[in-house]
Design a protein around this motif. Sequence first.
Motif, PDB file in Angstrom:
ATOM      1  N   LEU A 226      -7.607  -3.236  -4.300  1.00 13.25           N
ATOM      2  CA  LEU A 226      -6.410  -2.440  -4.586  1.00 13.25           C
ATOM      3  C   LEU A 226      -5.555  -3.088  -5.668  1.00 13.25           C
ATOM      4  O   LEU A 226      -4.905  -2.407  -6.465  1.00 13.25           O
ATOM      5  CB  LEU A 226      -5.580  -2.266  -3.306  1.00 13.25           C
ATOM      6  CG  LEU A 226      -4.475  -1.217  -3.352  1.00 13.25           C
ATOM      7  CD1 LEU A 226      -5.058   0.176  -3.602  1.00 13.25           C
ATOM      8  CD2 LEU A 226      -3.680  -1.220  -2.056  1.00 13.25           C
TER       9      LEU A 226
ATOM     10  N   GLU B  30       0.834  -1.206   0.000  1.00 10.80           N
ATOM     11  CA  GLU B  30       0.000   0.000   0.000  1.00 10.80           C
ATOM     12  C   GLU B  30       0.869   1.256   0.000  1.00 10.80           C
ATOM     13  O   GLU B  30       0.556   2.235  -0.683  1.00 10.80           O
ATOM     14  CB  GLU B  30      -0.924   0.001   1.221  1.00 10.80           C
ATOM     15  CG  GLU B  30      -2.067  -0.995   1.129  1.00 10.80           C
ATOM     16  CD  GLU B  30      -2.991  -0.922   2.327  1.00 10.80           C
ATOM     17  OE1 GLU B  30      -2.563  -0.374   3.373  1.00 10.80           O
ATOM     18  OE2 GLU B  30      -4.134  -1.408   2.228  1.00 10.80           O
TER      19      GLU B  30
ATOM     20  N   GLU C  13       0.680   4.278  -2.562  1.00 11.22           N
ATOM     21  CA  GLU C  13       0.381   5.638  -2.095  1.00 11.22           C
ATOM     22  C   GLU C  13       1.460   6.632  -2.504  1.00 11.22           C
ATOM     23  O   GLU C  13       1.179   7.796  -2.784  1.00 11.22           O
ATOM     24  CB  GLU C  13       0.222   5.634  -0.571  1.00 11.22           C
ATOM     25  CG  GLU C  13      -1.067   4.965  -0.093  1.00 11.22           C
ATOM     26  CD  GLU C  13      -1.068   4.718   1.396  1.00 11.22           C
ATOM     27  OE1 GLU C  13      -0.071   5.101   2.060  1.00 11.22           O
ATOM     28  OE2 GLU C  13      -2.047   4.149   1.902  1.00 11.22           O
TER      29      GLU C  13
ATOM     30  N   VAL D  34      -1.624  -3.380 -10.100  1.00  9.50           N
ATOM     31  CA  VAL D  34      -2.324  -2.347  -9.345  1.00  9.50           C
ATOM     32  C   VAL D  34      -3.618  -2.035 -10.088  1.00  9.50           C
ATOM     33  O   VAL D  34      -3.604  -1.804 -11.302  1.00  9.50           O
ATOM     34  CB  VAL D  34      -1.460  -1.076  -9.205  1.00  9.50           C
ATOM     35  CG1 VAL D  34      -2.227   0.001  -8.428  1.00  9.50           C
ATOM     36  CG2 VAL D  34      -0.145  -1.394  -8.514  1.00  9.50           C
TER      37      VAL D  34
ATOM     38  N   ASN E  67     -11.195   3.014  -9.016  1.00 12.48           N
ATOM     39  CA  ASN E  67     -11.491   3.281  -7.620  1.00 12.48           C
ATOM     40  C   ASN E  67     -12.807   2.623  -7.242  1.00 12.48           C
ATOM     41  O   ASN E  67     -13.661   2.369  -8.087  1.00 12.48           O
ATOM     42  CB  ASN E  67     -11.590   4.792  -7.373  1.00 12.48           C
ATOM     43  CG  ASN E  67     -10.270   5.499  -7.620  1.00 12.48           C
ATOM     44  OD1 ASN E  67      -9.216   4.989  -7.255  1.00 12.48           O
ATOM     45  ND2 ASN E  67     -10.338   6.666  -8.256  1.00 12.48           N
TER      46      ASN E  67
ATOM     47  N   LEU F  20      -5.272  -7.859  -0.550  1.00 17.53           N
ATOM     48  CA  LEU F  20      -5.306  -6.618  -1.324  1.00 17.53           C
ATOM     49  C   LEU F  20      -6.113  -6.788  -2.614  1.00 17.53           C
ATOM     50  O   LEU F  20      -6.731  -5.840  -3.097  1.00 17.53           O
ATOM     51  CB  LEU F  20      -3.889  -6.148  -1.638  1.00 17.53           C
ATOM     52  CG  LEU F  20      -3.072  -5.710  -0.412  1.00 17.53           C
ATOM     53  CD1 LEU F  20      -1.639  -5.383  -0.798  1.00 17.53           C
ATOM     54  CD2 LEU F  20      -3.723  -4.514   0.274  1.00 17.53           C
TER      55      LEU F  20
END
Length: 242
Positions: free
Chosen positions: A62, A19, A23, A73, A77, A57
């Motif tokens: 995600l 994560e 980020e 990835v 969203n 995840l």
Amino acid sequence: MFDRESPVPMYYQIERYIEHLIENRNLKAGDQIPSEREFTDQFHVSRMTVRQAIMNLVNSGLLVRIKGKGTFVSNYNKIEKTLIGLNGFSEDMISRGMKPGSRMLSFRRILPSTKIAERLGLSKSEEVFEIKRTRLADDEPMAIETSYLPVHVFPKLTEKKASPSLYHYIEQECGLLIDHADQSLEAALVTDEEAKILDIQNGSPVLLIERCSFLKNGQPIEQTKSLFRADRYKFMITLPRG
């Protein structure tokens, strides 16, 4: 970011590490993450530990796994849906600029279970329509929705009329205005059949919503059970203090 002396499980630390990479844009949408073997060598843990971190995840939305290629990835969203206000799935998707759709799984008249009969204020000898649909947004499966409507209230309901939007049929064609609904939300796991319908991994978590809709006079007219993909949905609520 990885501490073997910490009481925090190692798989969870690996989740937080991945994560952190996302980020801080070390990994961007569409990028392939390192392989399980690479993480195993990097952190000196078992492949099972790495796999658990990655699958958590994936289930959260995600990351996404593509068969034969690897894990990437996610490039989308989660859809945020507020728990304030009452609207149908089609109305919700249109408001987001998405194209709503439905795929009918079954449409039949049945005698209700004790639970459904009680929710709709019926005797067990009064029939209901059971309507099971896959709800789509931009042609992607988002939820499995099973609705129960009293036959005596909607005697002219057909599979064709039920397919797009039940709220539109109830309010626009039948002239009945839905006033409010009682709703519950909890976590659940999909069955193998449900996973295939939603195009997700077997045993993936989903958000289970049960809702009973009422007319202004208090008459219950629809009981619905919906399984929403947890990797595409999150529900938001504003809580006033006091």
